[in-house]
Design an enzyme around this catalytic site. Structure first.
Site, PDB file in Angstrom:
ATOM      1  N   TYR A  15       0.806  -1.217   0.000  1.00  0.00           N
ATOM      2  CA  TYR A  15       0.000   0.000   0.000  1.00  0.00           C
ATOM      3  C   TYR A  15       0.842   1.272   0.000  1.00  0.00           C
ATOM      4  O   TYR A  15       0.301   2.371  -0.150  1.00  0.00           O
ATOM      5  CB  TYR A  15      -0.914   0.037   1.236  1.00  0.00           C
ATOM      6  CG  TYR A  15      -1.924  -1.079   1.281  1.00  0.00           C
ATOM      7  CD1 TYR A  15      -2.988  -1.117   0.377  1.00  0.00           C
ATOM      8  CD2 TYR A  15      -1.825  -2.096   2.220  1.00  0.00           C
ATOM      9  CE1 TYR A  15      -3.921  -2.146   0.412  1.00  0.00           C
ATOM     10  CE2 TYR A  15      -2.752  -3.125   2.267  1.00  0.00           C
ATOM     11  CZ  TYR A  15      -3.795  -3.145   1.367  1.00  0.00           C
ATOM     12  OH  TYR A  15      -4.724  -4.163   1.397  1.00  0.00           O
ATOM     13  N   HIS A  20      -4.254   6.210  -1.415  1.00  0.00           N
ATOM     14  CA  HIS A  20      -4.862   6.255  -0.080  1.00  0.00           C
ATOM     15  C   HIS A  20      -3.830   6.545   1.014  1.00  0.00           C
ATOM     16  O   HIS A  20      -4.201   6.828   2.151  1.00  0.00           O
ATOM     17  CB  HIS A  20      -5.555   4.918   0.205  1.00  0.00           C
ATOM     18  CG  HIS A  20      -6.892   5.034   0.857  1.00  0.00           C
ATOM     19  ND1 HIS A  20      -7.641   6.195   0.887  1.00  0.00           N
ATOM     20  CD2 HIS A  20      -7.651   4.106   1.515  1.00  0.00           C
ATOM     21  CE1 HIS A  20      -8.782   5.975   1.532  1.00  0.00           C
ATOM     22  NE2 HIS A  20      -8.807   4.721   1.926  1.00  0.00           N
ATOM     23  N   TYR A  69      -4.915  -0.314   9.735  1.00  0.00           N
ATOM     24  CA  TYR A  69      -5.662  -0.214   8.484  1.00  0.00           C
ATOM     25  C   TYR A  69      -6.634   0.954   8.613  1.00  0.00           C
ATOM     26  O   TYR A  69      -7.054   1.345   9.698  1.00  0.00           O
ATOM     27  CB  TYR A  69      -6.360  -1.522   8.082  1.00  0.00           C
ATOM     28  CG  TYR A  69      -5.361  -2.561   7.628  1.00  0.00           C
ATOM     29  CD1 TYR A  69      -4.812  -2.507   6.351  1.00  0.00           C
ATOM     30  CD2 TYR A  69      -4.932  -3.560   8.505  1.00  0.00           C
ATOM     31  CE1 TYR A  69      -3.871  -3.440   5.947  1.00  0.00           C
ATOM     32  CE2 TYR A  69      -3.993  -4.489   8.112  1.00  0.00           C
ATOM     33  CZ  TYR A  69      -3.448  -4.425   6.834  1.00  0.00           C
ATOM     34  OH  TYR A  69      -2.514  -5.337   6.441  1.00  0.00           O
ATOM     35  N   ASN A  71      -9.756   1.801   8.112  1.00  0.00           N
ATOM     36  CA  ASN A  71     -11.085   1.883   8.726  1.00  0.00           C
ATOM     37  C   ASN A  71     -11.066   1.763  10.249  1.00  0.00           C
ATOM     38  O   ASN A  71     -12.113   1.882  10.892  1.00  0.00           O
ATOM     39  CB  ASN A  71     -12.036   0.833   8.118  1.00  0.00           C
ATOM     40  CG  ASN A  71     -11.555  -0.586   8.357  1.00  0.00           C
ATOM     41  OD1 ASN A  71     -10.411  -0.809   8.740  1.00  0.00           O
ATOM     42  ND2 ASN A  71     -12.419  -1.552   8.112  1.00  0.00           N
ATOM     43  N   ASP A  96      -5.990  11.711   2.024  1.00  0.00           N
ATOM     44  CA  ASP A  96      -6.279  11.836   0.594  1.00  0.00           C
ATOM     45  C   ASP A  96      -7.716  12.313   0.411  1.00  0.00           C
ATOM     46  O   ASP A  96      -8.600  12.002   1.214  1.00  0.00           O
ATOM     47  CB  ASP A  96      -6.080  10.485  -0.099  1.00  0.00           C
ATOM     48  CG  ASP A  96      -6.939   9.380   0.521  1.00  0.00           C
ATOM     49  OD1 ASP A  96      -6.828   9.159   1.747  1.00  0.00           O
ATOM     50  OD2 ASP A  96      -7.728   8.747  -0.201  1.00  0.00           O
ATOM     51  N   ASN A 117     -13.157   6.476   5.289  1.00  0.00           N
ATOM     52  CA  ASN A 117     -13.268   5.583   6.449  1.00  0.00           C
ATOM     53  C   ASN A 117     -12.324   5.939   7.593  1.00  0.00           C
ATOM     54  O   ASN A 117     -12.638   5.707   8.756  1.00  0.00           O
ATOM     55  CB  ASN A 117     -13.028   4.127   6.018  1.00  0.00           C
ATOM     56  CG  ASN A 117     -14.183   3.570   5.208  1.00  0.00           C
ATOM     57  OD1 ASN A 117     -15.328   3.979   5.395  1.00  0.00           O
ATOM     58  ND2 ASN A 117     -13.891   2.665   4.299  1.00  0.00           N
TER      59      ASN A 117
END
Length: 210
Positions: A15, A20, A69, A71, A96, A117
Protein backbone atom coordinates in the site's frame (compact mmCIF):
# COMPACT_ATOMS: atom_id res chain seq x y z
CA UNK A 1 -2.64 24.84 18.46
CA UNK A 2 -1.81 21.46 16.97
CA UNK A 3 -0.10 18.87 19.18
CA UNK A 4 -0.79 15.66 17.24
CA UNK A 5 -0.30 15.27 13.48
CA UNK A 6 -1.84 12.08 12.09
CA UNK A 7 -1.22 10.80 8.59
CA UNK A 8 -3.91 8.37 7.42
CA UNK A 9 -3.04 5.34 5.34
CA UNK A 10 -2.70 1.57 5.25
CA UNK A 11 0.30 -0.39 6.60
CA UNK A 12 2.36 -2.72 4.45
CA UNK A 13 4.63 -2.44 1.44
CA UNK A 14 1.81 -3.21 -1.01
CA UNK A 15 0.00 0.00 0.00
CA UNK A 16 3.02 2.26 0.43
CA UNK A 17 2.77 4.15 -2.87
CA UNK A 18 -1.02 4.03 -3.32
CA UNK A 19 -3.19 7.16 -3.40
CA UNK A 20 -4.86 6.25 -0.08
CA UNK A 21 -1.49 6.65 1.65
CA UNK A 22 -0.97 10.34 0.88
CA UNK A 23 -1.27 11.07 4.61
CA UNK A 24 1.61 8.69 5.33
CA UNK A 25 3.74 10.44 2.69
CA UNK A 26 3.08 13.75 4.47
CA UNK A 27 4.10 12.47 7.92
CA UNK A 28 7.20 10.76 6.52
CA UNK A 29 8.36 14.07 5.03
CA UNK A 30 7.68 16.05 8.19
CA UNK A 31 9.56 13.48 10.27
CA UNK A 32 12.58 13.91 7.99
CA UNK A 33 12.30 17.69 8.29
CA UNK A 34 12.15 17.56 12.09
CA UNK A 35 14.91 14.91 12.20
CA UNK A 36 12.81 12.45 14.21
CA UNK A 37 12.18 8.77 13.55
CA UNK A 38 8.83 7.01 13.56
CA UNK A 39 8.91 3.83 15.63
CA UNK A 40 6.31 1.12 16.39
CA UNK A 41 4.42 1.60 19.65
CA UNK A 42 1.95 -1.13 20.60
CA UNK A 43 0.20 1.12 23.12
CA UNK A 44 -0.93 3.42 20.30
CA UNK A 45 -1.30 0.80 17.53
CA UNK A 46 0.94 2.73 15.17
CA UNK A 47 4.26 4.32 14.27
CA UNK A 48 4.95 7.25 16.57
CA UNK A 49 7.55 10.01 16.78
CA UNK A 50 7.89 12.67 19.46
CA UNK A 51 9.45 15.99 18.49
CA UNK A 52 10.59 18.09 21.43
CA UNK A 53 11.89 21.15 19.63
CA UNK A 54 9.56 21.66 16.66
CA UNK A 55 9.61 25.30 15.49
CA UNK A 56 6.58 27.14 16.86
CA UNK A 57 5.57 24.48 19.39
CA UNK A 58 5.38 25.36 23.07
CA UNK A 59 6.02 21.75 24.09
CA UNK A 60 6.43 18.29 22.56
CA UNK A 61 4.36 17.29 19.52
CA UNK A 62 3.54 13.83 18.21
CA UNK A 63 3.56 12.41 14.70
CA UNK A 64 1.45 9.30 14.15
CA UNK A 65 0.80 6.76 11.41
CA UNK A 66 -1.91 4.31 12.54
CA UNK A 67 -1.02 0.70 11.72
CA UNK A 68 -4.61 -0.48 12.14
CA UNK A 69 -5.66 -0.21 8.48
CA UNK A 70 -7.65 2.80 7.39
CA UNK A 71 -11.09 1.88 8.73
CA UNK A 72 -9.75 1.55 12.30
CA UNK A 73 -7.54 4.67 12.32
CA UNK A 74 -9.45 6.16 15.25
CA UNK A 75 -8.39 3.33 17.56
CA UNK A 76 -4.77 4.48 17.23
CA UNK A 77 -5.49 8.21 17.33
CA UNK A 78 -7.78 8.02 20.36
CA UNK A 79 -5.33 5.89 22.35
CA UNK A 80 -2.52 8.43 21.96
CA UNK A 81 -4.77 11.48 22.35
CA UNK A 82 -6.30 10.20 25.59
CA UNK A 83 -2.97 9.28 27.15
CA UNK A 84 -1.40 12.69 26.46
CA UNK A 85 -4.67 14.61 27.07
CA UNK A 86 -4.81 16.00 23.53
CA UNK A 87 -8.18 17.52 22.62
CA UNK A 88 -9.76 16.90 19.18
CA UNK A 89 -9.15 20.54 18.18
CA UNK A 90 -5.41 19.97 18.83
CA UNK A 91 -5.29 17.16 16.25
CA UNK A 92 -4.53 17.48 12.53
CA UNK A 93 -5.51 14.58 10.25
CA UNK A 94 -3.78 14.54 6.87
CA UNK A 95 -5.61 12.44 4.27
CA UNK A 96 -6.28 11.84 0.59
CA UNK A 97 -9.28 13.66 -0.90
CA UNK A 98 -11.22 12.40 -3.93
CA UNK A 99 -13.06 15.69 -4.46
CA UNK A 100 -9.87 17.67 -5.11
CA UNK A 101 -7.63 17.28 -8.15
CA UNK A 102 -3.99 16.25 -7.69
CA UNK A 103 -2.11 19.47 -6.97
CA UNK A 104 -4.93 20.93 -4.86
CA UNK A 105 -5.34 20.88 -1.08
CA UNK A 106 -7.62 22.34 1.56
CA UNK A 107 -7.25 23.00 5.27
CA UNK A 108 -10.30 23.08 7.51
CA UNK A 109 -11.62 22.32 10.98
CA UNK A 110 -14.44 19.85 11.52
CA UNK A 111 -17.00 18.84 8.93
CA UNK A 112 -18.20 15.48 7.67
CA UNK A 113 -16.11 12.49 6.67
CA UNK A 114 -17.07 12.54 2.96
CA UNK A 115 -17.12 8.74 2.89
CA UNK A 116 -13.50 8.56 4.10
CA UNK A 117 -13.27 5.58 6.45
CA UNK A 118 -10.25 6.93 8.32
CA UNK A 119 -12.02 10.17 9.21
CA UNK A 120 -15.22 8.27 10.03
CA UNK A 121 -13.44 6.09 12.61
CA UNK A 122 -11.54 9.03 14.07
CA UNK A 123 -14.84 10.82 14.66
CA UNK A 124 -16.35 7.71 16.26
CA UNK A 125 -13.38 6.95 18.53
CA UNK A 126 -12.73 10.55 19.60
CA UNK A 127 -16.43 11.22 20.12
CA UNK A 128 -16.01 14.41 18.07
CA UNK A 129 -15.37 15.50 14.51
CA UNK A 130 -13.93 18.79 15.74
CA UNK A 131 -10.38 18.04 14.59
CA UNK A 132 -8.45 19.78 11.82
CA UNK A 133 -8.01 18.21 8.40
CA UNK A 134 -5.49 18.75 5.64
CA UNK A 135 -7.09 17.33 2.50
CA UNK A 136 -4.62 16.32 -0.23
CA UNK A 137 -6.28 16.04 -3.63
CA UNK A 138 -5.90 12.74 -5.50
CA UNK A 139 -8.70 13.22 -8.07
CA UNK A 140 -11.77 11.06 -8.69
CA UNK A 141 -12.05 8.09 -11.06
CA UNK A 142 -15.38 9.41 -12.33
CA UNK A 143 -17.72 6.76 -10.91
CA UNK A 144 -18.32 5.80 -7.30
CA UNK A 145 -18.09 2.06 -8.09
CA UNK A 146 -14.47 2.58 -9.14
CA UNK A 147 -13.36 4.45 -6.01
CA UNK A 148 -12.20 1.45 -3.94
CA UNK A 149 -9.82 0.24 -6.64
CA UNK A 150 -8.72 3.74 -7.55
CA UNK A 151 -7.52 4.78 -4.09
CA UNK A 152 -5.60 1.52 -3.69
CA UNK A 153 -3.62 1.98 -6.92
CA UNK A 154 -0.42 3.92 -7.48
CA UNK A 155 -0.95 7.27 -9.22
CA UNK A 156 0.93 8.08 -12.45
CA UNK A 157 4.21 9.89 -11.88
CA UNK A 158 2.81 13.34 -12.81
CA UNK A 159 -0.06 12.96 -10.30
CA UNK A 160 2.29 11.76 -7.58
CA UNK A 161 4.52 14.77 -8.20
CA UNK A 162 1.52 17.12 -7.97
CA UNK A 163 0.61 15.65 -4.57
CA UNK A 164 4.24 15.88 -3.41
CA UNK A 165 4.35 19.54 -4.46
CA UNK A 166 1.27 20.23 -2.32
CA UNK A 167 2.82 18.39 0.60
CA UNK A 168 5.99 20.46 0.31
CA UNK A 169 4.02 23.71 0.17
CA UNK A 170 1.93 22.77 3.22
CA UNK A 171 5.03 22.33 5.41
CA UNK A 172 5.41 26.12 5.26
CA UNK A 173 2.27 26.38 7.41
CA UNK A 174 3.21 23.81 10.07
CA UNK A 175 4.97 26.28 12.35
CA UNK A 176 1.86 28.50 12.28
CA UNK A 177 -0.32 25.51 13.20
CA UNK A 178 1.95 24.65 16.12
CA UNK A 179 1.76 28.25 17.33
CA UNK A 180 -2.03 28.11 17.15
CA UNK A 181 -2.18 30.75 14.40
CA UNK A 182 -4.72 28.77 12.43
CA UNK A 183 -6.08 31.65 10.35
CA UNK A 184 -2.58 32.42 9.11
CA UNK A 185 -1.93 28.74 8.41
CA UNK A 186 -5.16 28.54 6.44
CA UNK A 187 -4.27 31.63 4.41
CA UNK A 188 -0.81 30.25 3.64
CA UNK A 189 -2.10 26.87 2.49
CA UNK A 190 -4.86 28.36 0.35
CA UNK A 191 -2.71 31.13 -1.13
CA UNK A 192 -2.64 31.10 -4.91
CA UNK A 193 0.70 31.57 -6.66
CA UNK A 194 1.14 35.14 -7.86
CA UNK A 195 0.07 35.75 -11.43
CA UNK A 196 2.93 36.46 -13.79
CA UNK A 197 3.23 40.13 -14.63
CA UNK A 198 2.31 41.01 -18.21
CA UNK A 199 5.31 41.77 -20.38
CA UNK A 200 6.22 45.41 -20.75
CA UNK A 201 5.14 46.87 -24.08
CA UNK A 202 7.92 47.26 -26.60
CA UNK A 203 8.91 50.82 -27.44
CA UNK A 204 7.41 52.02 -30.72
CA UNK A 205 9.62 51.49 -33.70
CA UNK A 206 10.45 54.77 -35.38
CA UNK A 207 10.11 54.61 -39.10
CA UNK A 208 12.83 56.54 -40.88
CA UNK A 209 11.69 59.65 -42.72
CA UNK A 210 12.58 59.32 -46.40
Amino acid sequence: MIRLLVGLGNPGAEYEDTRHNAGFWWVDGLARGLKVSLAPDKAYHGLVARANNAPGASGPIWLLQPMTYMNLSGKSVAALARFFKIAPEEILAIHDELDLAPGEMKFKKGGGDGGHNGLKDMRAQLGSGDFWRLRLGIGHPGHKDEVAGYVLRKPPLAERQAVEDCIEKSYGAVELMLRGEMDKALAKIHAKPPRPKPPKPLPPVETPVP
